[in-house]
Motif scaffolding. Structure first.
Motif, PDB file in Angstrom:
ATOM      1  N   HIS A  65     -51.273 -32.691 -51.761  1.00  0.00           N
ATOM      2  CA  HIS A  65     -51.360 -34.015 -51.149  1.00  0.00           C
ATOM      3  C   HIS A  65     -51.066 -35.120 -52.173  1.00  0.00           C
ATOM      4  O   HIS A  65     -50.642 -36.215 -51.796  1.00  0.00           O
ATOM      5  CB  HIS A  65     -52.751 -34.236 -50.548  1.00  0.00           C
ATOM      6  N   GLY A  66     -51.291 -34.825 -53.443  1.00  0.00           N
ATOM      7  CA  GLY A  66     -50.985 -35.806 -54.488  1.00  0.00           C
ATOM      8  C   GLY A  66     -49.521 -35.827 -54.877  1.00  0.00           C
ATOM      9  O   GLY A  66     -49.064 -36.784 -55.505  1.00  0.00           O
ATOM     10  N   ILE A 104     -48.131 -39.623 -57.871  1.00  0.00           N
ATOM     11  CA  ILE A 104     -47.362 -38.376 -57.973  1.00  0.00           C
ATOM     12  C   ILE A 104     -47.255 -37.942 -59.432  1.00  0.00           C
ATOM     13  O   ILE A 104     -47.445 -36.760 -59.766  1.00  0.00           O
ATOM     14  CB  ILE A 104     -45.962 -38.555 -57.361  1.00  0.00           C
ATOM     15  N   ASP A 105     -46.983 -38.891 -60.332  1.00  0.00           N
ATOM     16  CA  ASP A 105     -46.830 -38.564 -61.746  1.00  0.00           C
ATOM     17  C   ASP A 105     -48.143 -38.042 -62.328  1.00  0.00           C
ATOM     18  O   ASP A 105     -48.163 -37.018 -63.018  1.00  0.00           O
ATOM     19  CB  ASP A 105     -46.375 -39.803 -62.521  1.00  0.00           C
ATOM     20  N   GLY A 106     -49.252 -38.747 -62.051  1.00  0.00           N
ATOM     21  CA  GLY A 106     -50.542 -38.305 -62.581  1.00  0.00           C
ATOM     22  C   GLY A 106     -50.947 -36.942 -62.067  1.00  0.00           C
ATOM     23  O   GLY A 106     -51.455 -36.099 -62.821  1.00  0.00           O
ATOM     24  N   THR A 107     -50.711 -36.688 -60.770  1.00  0.00           N
ATOM     25  CA  THR A 107     -51.051 -35.385 -60.200  1.00  0.00           C
ATOM     26  C   THR A 107     -50.197 -34.277 -60.808  1.00  0.00           C
ATOM     27  O   THR A 107     -50.701 -33.193 -61.134  1.00  0.00           O
ATOM     28  CB  THR A 107     -50.852 -35.406 -58.673  1.00  0.00           C
ATOM     29  N   SER A 139     -53.571 -25.887 -54.275  1.00  0.00           N
ATOM     30  CA  SER A 139     -54.920 -26.215 -53.829  1.00  0.00           C
ATOM     31  C   SER A 139     -55.642 -27.014 -54.907  1.00  0.00           C
ATOM     32  O   SER A 139     -55.095 -27.941 -55.479  1.00  0.00           O
ATOM     33  CB  SER A 139     -55.671 -24.927 -53.468  1.00  0.00           C
ATOM     34  N   ASP A 140     -56.887 -26.632 -55.218  1.00  0.00           N
ATOM     35  CA  ASP A 140     -57.656 -27.367 -56.217  1.00  0.00           C
ATOM     36  C   ASP A 140     -57.880 -26.507 -57.455  1.00  0.00           C
ATOM     37  O   ASP A 140     -58.872 -26.646 -58.141  1.00  0.00           O
ATOM     38  CB  ASP A 140     -59.003 -27.826 -55.651  1.00  0.00           C
ATOM     39  N   LYS A 141     -56.931 -25.610 -57.731  1.00  0.00           N
ATOM     40  CA  LYS A 141     -57.085 -24.679 -58.849  1.00  0.00           C
ATOM     41  C   LYS A 141     -57.210 -25.437 -60.170  1.00  0.00           C
ATOM     42  O   LYS A 141     -56.390 -26.266 -60.504  1.00  0.00           O
ATOM     43  CB  LYS A 141     -55.884 -23.736 -58.918  1.00  0.00           C
TER      44      LYS A 141
END
Length: 458
Positions: A279-280, A318-321, A419-421
């Motif tokens: 999503h990011g 987007i860049d930070g994610t 996911s949130d790995k």
């Protein structure tokens, strides 16, 4: 986290000083030569050497002490800045001096960026990595926004020598901070040990780190596809706006875009990004594409300013994610190579779009929406005709391309499966090493007990 915050703050100051110098030197070259070509040479030389040097730089970052790399880079920065200042004072400064200096700085930056990116996971707690990367984005965004806004005023007020002095002072401040702050050495991982050998083999491992991980290779391709659009926007936003408005209106648009850049970085720093990484990345690419389409609809300063704000805001999320993903998917002792290779791939696409933007806009799209162009009676009824409207059509198509890229990202298992790995950061694994002073004695701060971590933190 406190060590990271200190290093981040000093890096922010140094980035601002470097950006001011880059802006001032570009202005000086243009005023002295009255040549757009020579000004363009400064931009290319600030970009290209870093791309070519990135693979070697990444391997060296993983081989050498990261703090030493940053220290040497700052010391060389002081030397080049002082040299330019002395040449300017003596009346002997020439454009070629600036070209050589720009090449040196660009090559050093190829090592500084992956070194800074890779220390995030060494200093920030794992639950704060997204916020820490957001803070790094804030530093970059603030420097990019401050340079054009303040650089011109400083050139008029204190001249080139004054700007160079400020840059030199910021380098010196960063050197002092780095001398006083320890950065832990990442513990060797299995992959890192297996990859040790000649410098050539370690450079190759940077590619293998990305290509052996389906999520990372997908992320690199996804980010590169977005950079294609970003490059066109960077180059064409100025002539597109000037085609229907004034230079002062362009300044308003760029300022509002800069505010979006800063607020996007601040948001990432305080939020850390969505728990599901897809999503990011692909998620925020959807509004990014829609903002591009919005800016193309009518020749309106208001519409373009809103689009610029939204575009830059989403870009920073987007860049930070993306950088948080690399920081958690790659072993810490391989991150120098991973970040350098990732930057080389994406920056090559960005640089290529810089080179393509002008010819494609001038020879393909602008003629289509000229007053008597082939699309004047159809698409022209919606977007308008005349100077800059062909570029607007190109922006709209790029927006659709970004939306297609976002859809592809959601449909790609490698990116969707992130996911949130979060992997265990090296800072936890090497806490004892990190809290030792250079002579091996326990750090007094650590001996007194663990400090409470801040709730919020590229």
């Amino acid at each position: 986290m406190r060590k990271f915050t200190v290093i981040w703050a000093s890096s922010l100051v140094t980035m601002v000083g470097t950006a001011l110098t880059g802006f001032a030197l570009g202005v000086w070259v243009y005023l002295e030569t009255d040549s757009t070509t020579q000004l363009a040479v400064v931009f290319v030389l600030a970009f290209l050497p870093g791309i070519l040097f990135s693979p070697l730089a990444g391997a060296l970052v993983d081989r050498w002490d990261r703090r030493l790399i940053l220290l040497v880079s700052d010391v060389v920065g002081i030397g080049t800045t002082l040299t330019l200042g002395l040449l300017y004072t003596a009346g002997h400064l020439e454009p070629w001096h600036i070209f050589v200096t720009t090449v040196i700085r660009s090559s050093l930056r190829a090592m500084q960026v992956p070194a800074l990116n890779s220390i995030v996971v060494l200093l920030a707690p794992k639950e704060q990595i997204g916020r820490a990367n957001g803070l790094m984005g804030v530093a970059n965004a603030v420097s990019q926004t401050v340079a054009p806004a303040v650089g011109g005023a400083l050139m008029l007020g204190i001249g080139l020598n004054g700007v160079l002095f400020i840059d030199c002072a910021t380098f010196f401040l960063n050197v002092v901070v780095l001398f006083l702050t320890r950065i832990p050495t990442p513990p060797p991982s299995k992959a890192g040990i297996e990859g040790k050998g000649s410098l050539r083999s370690e450079i190759g491992q940077g590619w293998r780190v990305l290509t052996s991980n389906r999520a990372l290779i997908t992320l690199a391709l996804f980010y590169a596809a977005l950079d294609l659009s970003v490059g066109f926007v960077d180059i064409l936003i100025t002539p597109m706006v000037i085609g229907f408005a004034s230079v002062s209106a362009l300044g308003v648009v760029l300022t509002i875009g800069g505010i979006g850049l800063v607020l996007g970085s601040v948001t990432m720093a305080s939020w850390g990004g969505p728990r599901r990484r897809i999503h990011g990345t692909a998620g925020f690419a959807i509004p990014l594409g829609l903002f591009l389409c919005l800016g193309s609809l009518r020749p309106s300063v208001t519409l373009v300013a809103i689009a610029a704000f939204g575009f830059m805001f989403c870009s920073m999320i987007i860049d930070g994610t993306s950088r948080s993903i690399i920081g958690t998917e790659v072993e810490p002792d391989l991150q120098g190579r991973a970040f350098a290779t990732f930057n080389m791939v994406t920056n090559t696409v960005l640089c290529s779009s810089y080179l393509l933007a002008g010819p494609i806009a001038d020879h393909v799209f602008e003629p289509l929406l000229a007053k008597d162009g082939a699309l004047a009676g159809s698409v022209g009824d919606l977007l308008g005709t005349g100077e800059g409207r062909g570029m607007a059509l190109l922006f709209g198509l790029l927006g659709l391309l970004v939306l297609a890229t976002a859809a592809a990202g959601y449909l790609t298992p490698g990116l969707r499966g992130l996911s949130d790995k979060v992997t265990k950061p090296a800072a936890e694994d090497s806490a004892e090493q990190a809290d030792l002073s250079p002579d091996g004695a326990p750090d007094q701060e650590a001996a007194a007990g663990p400090a409470p971590q801040p709730v919020s933190d590229r």
